[in-house]
Design a protein around this motif. Structure first.
Motif, short mmCIF file in Angstrom:
data_model
loop_
_atom_site.label_atom_id
_atom_site.label_comp_id
_atom_site.label_asym_id
_atom_site.label_seq_id
_atom_site.Cartn_x
_atom_site.Cartn_y
_atom_site.Cartn_z
N ILE A 300 6.44 9.62 -21.60
CA ILE A 300 7.13 9.22 -20.39
C ILE A 300 6.73 10.09 -19.34
CG2 ILE A 300 9.41 9.66 -21.00
CD1 ILE A 300 8.11 6.64 -19.06
N ASP A 301 6.86 11.47 -19.34
CA ASP A 301 6.55 12.41 -18.17
C ASP A 301 5.44 12.32 -17.86
OD1 ASP A 301 9.22 13.37 -18.97
OD2 ASP A 301 8.74 15.32 -19.91
N PRO A 450 8.70 11.39 -31.86
CA PRO A 450 8.90 10.16 -31.07
C PRO A 450 8.92 10.52 -29.64
CG PRO A 450 11.01 10.47 -32.17
CD PRO A 450 9.97 11.61 -32.68
N SER A 451 7.90 10.20 -28.78
CA SER A 451 7.99 10.38 -27.36
C SER A 451 8.57 9.24 -26.51
CB SER A 451 6.49 10.46 -27.09
OG SER A 451 5.86 9.22 -27.14
N GLY A 452 9.24 8.33 -27.29
CA GLY A 452 9.86 7.17 -26.69
C GLY A 452 10.16 5.98 -27.36
N SER A 554 12.16 15.82 -23.68
CA SER A 554 11.91 14.86 -23.80
C SER A 554 12.98 13.67 -23.70
CB SER A 554 11.77 14.61 -25.52
OG SER A 554 10.75 15.52 -25.87
N GLN A 555 12.74 12.44 -23.32
CA GLN A 555 13.66 11.50 -22.88
C GLN A 555 14.18 10.76 -24.20
OE1 GLN A 555 14.60 11.29 -19.89
NE2 GLN A 555 13.20 13.03 -19.19
N ALA A 556 14.89 9.71 -23.93
CA ALA A 556 15.39 9.14 -25.19
C ALA A 556 14.40 7.88 -25.68
CB ALA A 556 16.64 8.08 -24.63
N ALA A 557 14.58 7.77 -26.88
CA ALA A 557 13.65 6.72 -27.69
C ALA A 557 14.37 5.53 -27.77
CB ALA A 557 13.30 7.27 -28.88
#
Length: 557
Positions: A300-301, A450-452, A554-557
């Protein structure tokens, strides 16, 4: 002798927020002739009446019977309709409809969505529900209709907290305060969704009084209702009173600022299979920057970094016009499916007051506090079942085969076998990954960084397909045994593995690291595995994240 005629009759009604001229709640009829289109008064309330009919020379199906019988049949069609829009007070306008297709004259973008369901929650007998229609809020778009002609309690209907939108309910309702109840003292079986099919008074005074009573019921608290949770998950349409605030928060998050909540990627239904096989992704015509290539493990980044280059006020328009496609090549040129608008690839979650709002595949959903609490409680129980298996540190690299290399590293430990990329083939699954690793006691281990939300969805899908195939396809168990023998000729698989481990790096399992809808997907997976006689365990892999130029985590998945 015929029975005494009731002072009521069945009518379908809708509700709108007040404030517009009554004619603005109506759309011009298509392929119809209007006979009445006028403003009037009903028991002191201002109303607008539209009546007419749709006329056709012949029924659309008329050619077929003429062809098979040789008889020239005249099958003229006329479908009458009538709509009465009534201004009740400064808050609400109601529309009553009669006839086939009458509701098509109403402007659905202005509807008070869930109006009928809100009445049902407060008045339908929870021990005697007849029908419940629901739709899942996930990639499957599953729709379910469960009916019990003689009625059944709510517990008989398989509904998941925060994971399903209830769209329609039928059942006997308490009619207290309405003309029908005063005349009969009985309940009446209503049909409730965005609209409400119910008995209303025949006299002008009773008709308007009944509408006002129904609105008062809908606007009352549902705190004491056992059915209140079925209205805990609702689509949030364009006319939602908080939509402007939600979209403003989304615009901020698109630029990489997550102070209002996490943002991530998800796979649209039409691209889910292709996305899992992609060697790159491509965004077309983004913000005047032209073609943008993204890595196969797109994060997502990478997307928010692009949005950060344009102003907040232009981001939502760009989100709905830019298109993303998974590609077969590594240059982002050979699209596997037609490019899909970028809003279908985004998940975002934010909280306003006691409500959680989720954007998922282009649609907003409002989830009540109670539903979220039940999901968190269930997940806490699941996460308590941790795997005792040892995992070495995963030092994240940018190479496309990073996950495979990590699986090979794990397999250097005694008792582990690497099955990653070693696909099985069965009649139902031509490309089936039974597991990434096999543990010392034949645990099926599925590994993911997991990237998202999209990566989590892929992990759940892989796990589900493996479990069902091993249960229902003998070929799957046979091929698993063959692959194990090839990796270790002293080892064999004679019975179906009963333990499944989900192992992730880059974050830890927890309710604060997953989107609400991802949490719902995990609960569903756990329920399916339990049905298949399998135990689900969780493992947090020690990790070192790859460095990021922007320094964001990292963001939330």
């Amino acid at each position: 002798m015929p029975g005494k005629k009731l002072p009521t009759a069945p009518v379908t009604i809708y509700r709108f927020p007040a404030g517009l001229p009554l004619t603005d709640y109506l759309k011009p009829p298509k392929d119809a002739e209007l006979e009445v289109d006028q403003t009037t008064r009903i028991a002191g309330a201002t109303a607008h009446l539209v009546a007419g009919g749709r006329v056709g020379n012949n029924a659309s199906w008329g050619d077929h019977p003429r062809q098979i019988t040789g008889v020239d049949l005249e099958l003229a069609v006329r479908s009458p309709f009538l709509v009465v829009v009534v201004e009740l007070d400064q808050d609400w306008v109601c529309a009553a409809t009669w006839g086939v297709g009458a509701h098509h004259l109403l402007d659905e973008t202005l509807l008070d969505e869930g109006f009928g369901l809100a009445f049902a929650v407060r008045r339908v007998d929870p021990s005697n529900l007849r029908t419940v229609n629901s739709a899942s809020v996930d990639t499957t778009s599953r729709q379910t209709r469960t009916s019990f002609p003689l009625g059944n309690p709510l517990s008989a209907f398989p509904l998941e907290p925060a994971g399903e939108v209830v769209t329609h309910v039928t059942g006997p309702a308490d009619m207290a305060g309405l003309t029908y109840h005063r005349a009969t003292g009985k309940t009446w079986q209503i049909k409730a969704g965005d609209s409400l099919h119910i008995q209303l008074g025949r006299s002008p005074e009773d008709f308007v009084a009944d509408l006002r009573t129904i609105c008062a019921v809908v606007d009352s608290t549902d705190a004491a209702s056992p059915l209140r949770f079925i209205n805990q998950v609702r689509p949030a349409g364009a006319n939602h009173p908080l939509m402007a605030e939600l979209e403003a928060r989304l615009a901020v998050a698109l630029g990489g600022d997550t102070r209002f909540g996490p943002i991530g990627l998800c796979w649209p239904n039409a691209a889910a299979a292709a996305a899992a096989e992609a060697n790159s992704f491509a965004i077309t015509s983004f913000g005047g920057l032209g073609h943008v290539r993204l890595d196969p493990d797109v994060d997502i980044d990478e997307v928010t970094a692009r949005f950060a280059q344009i102003t907040e006020g232009a981001r939502l328009a760009e989100l709905k016009t830019a298109r993303l496609a998974p590609c077969a090549d590594d240059q982002g040129e050979d699209a596997l499916v037609r490019p899909i608008t970028l809003d279908k690839w985004i998940s975002f979650e934010t909280t306003l007051g006691s409500k959680t709002f989720c954007l998922n595949r282009g649609r907003w959903y409002e989830i009540g506090e109670d539903a979220v609490a039940r999901v968190h409680e269930r997940l806490a129980e699941l996460f308590a079942n941790t795997s005792p298996l040892p995992f070495p540190t995963w030092r994240r690299a940018s190479s496309p085969d990073d996950e495979h290399r990590y699986c090979e590293l794990v397999a250097e430990q005694s008792g582990f076998l690497c099955l990653d990329k070693n696909l099985a083939r069965t009649p139902m699954h031509p490309r089936l990954e039974l597991a990434d690793l096999l543990g010392p006691d034949n645990e099926l281990i599925h590994v993911k960084w997991p990237s998202g939300a999209a990566a989590m969805g892929h992990l759940f899908t892989q796990t589900r397909a493996s479990a069902w195939s091993l249960r229902s396809e003998p070929e799957a168990l046979g091929q698993l045994d063959t692959k194990v023998r090839m990796a270790d000729n002293a080892r064999t698989i004679t019975t179906r593995p009963r333990t499944v481990v989900l192992a992730i790096g880059g974050r830890q399992w927890g309710v604060q690291t997953l989107f609400t809808l991802t949490q719902v997907g995990l609960i569903r997976l756990s329920q399916e595995l339990s049905y298949l006689g399998m135990t689900l365990q969780f493992a947090n892999i020690p990790f070192v994240a790859k460095s990021r130029k922007n320094g964001r985590s990292s963001q939330a998945a």
